[in-house]
Design an enzyme around this catalytic site. Structure first.
Site, mmCIF file in Angstrom:
data_model
loop_
_atom_site.group_PDB
_atom_site.id
_atom_site.type_symbol
_atom_site.label_atom_id
_atom_site.label_comp_id
_atom_site.label_asym_id
_atom_site.label_seq_id
_atom_site.Cartn_x
_atom_site.Cartn_y
_atom_site.Cartn_z
ATOM 1 N N GLY A 137 0.812 -1.208 0.000
ATOM 2 C CA GLY A 137 0.000 0.000 0.000
ATOM 3 C C GLY A 137 0.844 1.256 0.000
ATOM 4 O O GLY A 137 2.075 1.203 -0.015
ATOM 5 N N ALA A 141 8.445 4.985 4.674
ATOM 6 C CA ALA A 141 8.942 4.503 5.958
ATOM 7 C C ALA A 141 9.020 5.600 7.013
ATOM 8 O O ALA A 141 8.620 5.398 8.160
ATOM 9 C CB ALA A 141 10.316 3.856 5.760
ATOM 10 N N LYS A 193 3.575 -0.491 -9.871
ATOM 11 C CA LYS A 193 3.630 0.941 -9.541
ATOM 12 C C LYS A 193 5.064 1.440 -9.496
ATOM 13 O O LYS A 193 5.325 2.622 -9.788
ATOM 14 C CB LYS A 193 2.902 1.214 -8.224
ATOM 15 C CG LYS A 193 3.509 0.537 -6.980
ATOM 16 C CD LYS A 193 4.503 1.414 -6.255
ATOM 17 C CE LYS A 193 5.133 0.664 -5.108
ATOM 18 N NZ LYS A 193 6.100 1.519 -4.356
ATOM 19 N N ASP A 246 -1.132 3.267 -3.909
ATOM 20 C CA ASP A 246 0.321 3.153 -3.977
ATOM 21 C C ASP A 246 0.866 3.826 -5.229
ATOM 22 O O ASP A 246 1.938 4.442 -5.216
ATOM 23 C CB ASP A 246 0.702 1.671 -3.957
ATOM 24 C CG ASP A 246 2.052 1.415 -3.310
ATOM 25 O OD1 ASP A 246 2.732 2.385 -2.941
ATOM 26 O OD2 ASP A 246 2.427 0.237 -3.162
ATOM 27 N N SER A 256 9.833 8.991 -2.960
ATOM 28 C CA SER A 256 9.912 7.749 -3.724
ATOM 29 C C SER A 256 11.254 7.633 -4.444
ATOM 30 O O SER A 256 11.614 8.490 -5.254
ATOM 31 C CB SER A 256 8.784 7.696 -4.758
ATOM 32 O OG SER A 256 9.035 6.701 -5.730
ATOM 33 N N ARG A 257 11.985 6.570 -4.164
ATOM 34 C CA ARG A 257 13.268 6.346 -4.844
ATOM 35 C C ARG A 257 13.058 6.117 -6.336
ATOM 36 O O ARG A 257 13.867 6.556 -7.161
ATOM 37 C CB ARG A 257 13.969 5.122 -4.249
ATOM 38 C CG ARG A 257 14.275 5.214 -2.778
ATOM 39 C CD ARG A 257 14.795 3.873 -2.280
ATOM 40 N NE ARG A 257 14.576 3.718 -0.853
ATOM 41 C CZ ARG A 257 14.700 2.572 -0.213
ATOM 42 N NH1 ARG A 257 15.024 1.479 -0.887
ATOM 43 N NH2 ARG A 257 14.489 2.501 1.085
ATOM 44 N N ASN A 258 11.995 5.396 -6.677
ATOM 45 C CA ASN A 258 11.736 5.116 -8.093
ATOM 46 C C ASN A 258 11.462 6.402 -8.864
ATOM 47 O O ASN A 258 11.967 6.597 -9.968
ATOM 48 C CB ASN A 258 10.553 4.154 -8.213
ATOM 49 C CG ASN A 258 10.854 2.798 -7.620
ATOM 50 O OD1 ASN A 258 11.681 2.053 -8.131
ATOM 51 N ND2 ASN A 258 10.191 2.469 -6.517
ATOM 52 N N GLU A 283 13.880 -0.603 -6.423
ATOM 53 C CA GLU A 283 13.213 -1.838 -6.830
ATOM 54 C C GLU A 283 12.692 -1.767 -8.266
ATOM 55 O O GLU A 283 12.684 -2.756 -8.993
ATOM 56 C CB GLU A 283 12.059 -2.150 -5.877
ATOM 57 C CG GLU A 283 12.487 -2.730 -4.540
ATOM 58 C CD GLU A 283 12.846 -4.208 -4.606
ATOM 59 O OE1 GLU A 283 12.928 -4.766 -5.720
ATOM 60 O OE2 GLU A 283 13.057 -4.802 -3.541
#
Length: 333
Positions: A137, A141, A193, A246, A256-258, A283
């Site tokens: 979801g 962190a 996502k 998400d 968001s790292r992406n 990821e």
């Protein structure tokens, strides 16, 4: 000493945040980390200074690098490691699991090379001896660790497990857990996502603006839904926390790292340089290859994911990928 009720395997930012959430409710919780030196620092500082600074550990949270100690007599185990480490983590843990242990994971990804959903990996590794569940979801962190309002989805092959684990995590003031019986859809949403978020970041890095970002998110949701339905998921899952929720979070917020990885690509950095600039696991980089292969095997058209793959693995320029998407034949929505 009271036996821990929950053990979290993986002491990165998300694993640490989940452990804090359990322990904040007074639940005896163990956080296992692979790196003994880093664990020793956390034991002394009572926080994860590397990933979640200024988020002190509750008294009921302990940290260890001893996997046997972490898993001894524990009923609820939550795995939070990168997808490429998921299989090896389960194999390492299996002989140490209590007979009554149930295993959940918050890892968002597919198994590298095979492209299998993680429940397939877990079933193959653990057999039918241990009930399985997945958490997914729209969560960052740091916000979880700080106790800011959060909501997730949880799905399981065992109703008793999902009810108990969701109850342990649920907190009326800050953490809402929705149970969902779509085991496939909840997992898939957390994978696709990541890929779409890279595309959203690229669009913003190029400077395309809000219109383009919104169109990309919307059509990305359509791609996720097409693939999910082909794999046996339920369409309504993708308008819930594990799907649209998400997707929106990961595509629009720079935590968001992406998304940040995609922005770096859109601003002209090469793939390796962009990955290094993030400093943590991205990821979506691996997920892109696996999702495109999964779609091809199932004959599902996913043009956005395919163009992102071309940028990451075939050297295509982000601007050209955008032009190729916009130049596709017009069709009914």
């Amino acid at each position: 000493m009271q036996t821990p009720q929950v053990t979290v395997l993986g002491a990165g930012s998300y694993g640490t945040a989940l452990a804090i959430c359990f322990a904040r409710k007074g639940i005896p919780t163990t956080l296992w980390g692979r790196d003994a030196d880093k664990v020793a620092v956390m034991q002394t500082a009572h926080e994860n200074e590397e990933y979640l600074p200024a988020c002190p550990f509750p008294e009921s949270l302990k940290v260890t690098a001893d996997l046997g100690e972490a898993l001894k007599d524990v009923k609820n185990v939550v795995v939070v490691v990168p997808s490429h480490s998921f299989s090896s983590m389960l194999k390492q843990a299996k002989p140490l699991l209590a007979e009554h242990a149930r295993v959940a994971w918050a890892t968002k990804g597919l198994e590298p090379d095979s492209g299998r959903l993680l429940y397939e990996v877990a079933e193959e590794t653990l057999g039918d001896e241990h009930p399985l569940a997945v958490l997914s979801g729209p969560t960052f962190a740091i916000e979880m660790a700080k106790g800011l309002p959060t909501a997730i989805s949880m799905s399981s092959t065992d109703q008793a497990f999902v009810e108990e684990l969701s109850g342990l995590l649920h907190c009326d003031r800050s953490f809402r857990v929705y149970t969902n019986n779509d085991f496939i859809g909840v997992q898939l949403g957390g994978v696709v996502k990541n890929v779409i978020a890279i595309g959203a970041g690229m669009a913003d890095g190029i400077g395309f603006g809000a219109n383009a970002r919104t169109a990309l998110i919307t059509r990305g949701l359509a791609e996720l839904t097409r693939l999910g339905l082909k794999l046996g998921a339920k369409s309504e899952t993708f308008t819930g926390m594990a799907g649209l929720g998400d997707l929106i979070l990961t595509c629009t917020d720079n935590q968001s790292r992406n998304r940040r990885f995609g922005m770096a690509l859109g601003q002209g950095k090469g793939v390796e340089e962009a990955l290094k600039s993030i400093g943590q696991s991205v990821e979506g980089y691996r997920n892109t290859r696996e999702v495109v292969a999964l779609a091809a095997r199932n004959e599902v058209e996913m043009p956005i994911c395919e163009q992102i793959y071309a940028v990451l693995y075939e050297g295509k320029e982000p601007q050209q990928a955008a032009i190729d998407l916009l130049s596709r034949e017009r069709k009914t929505e």
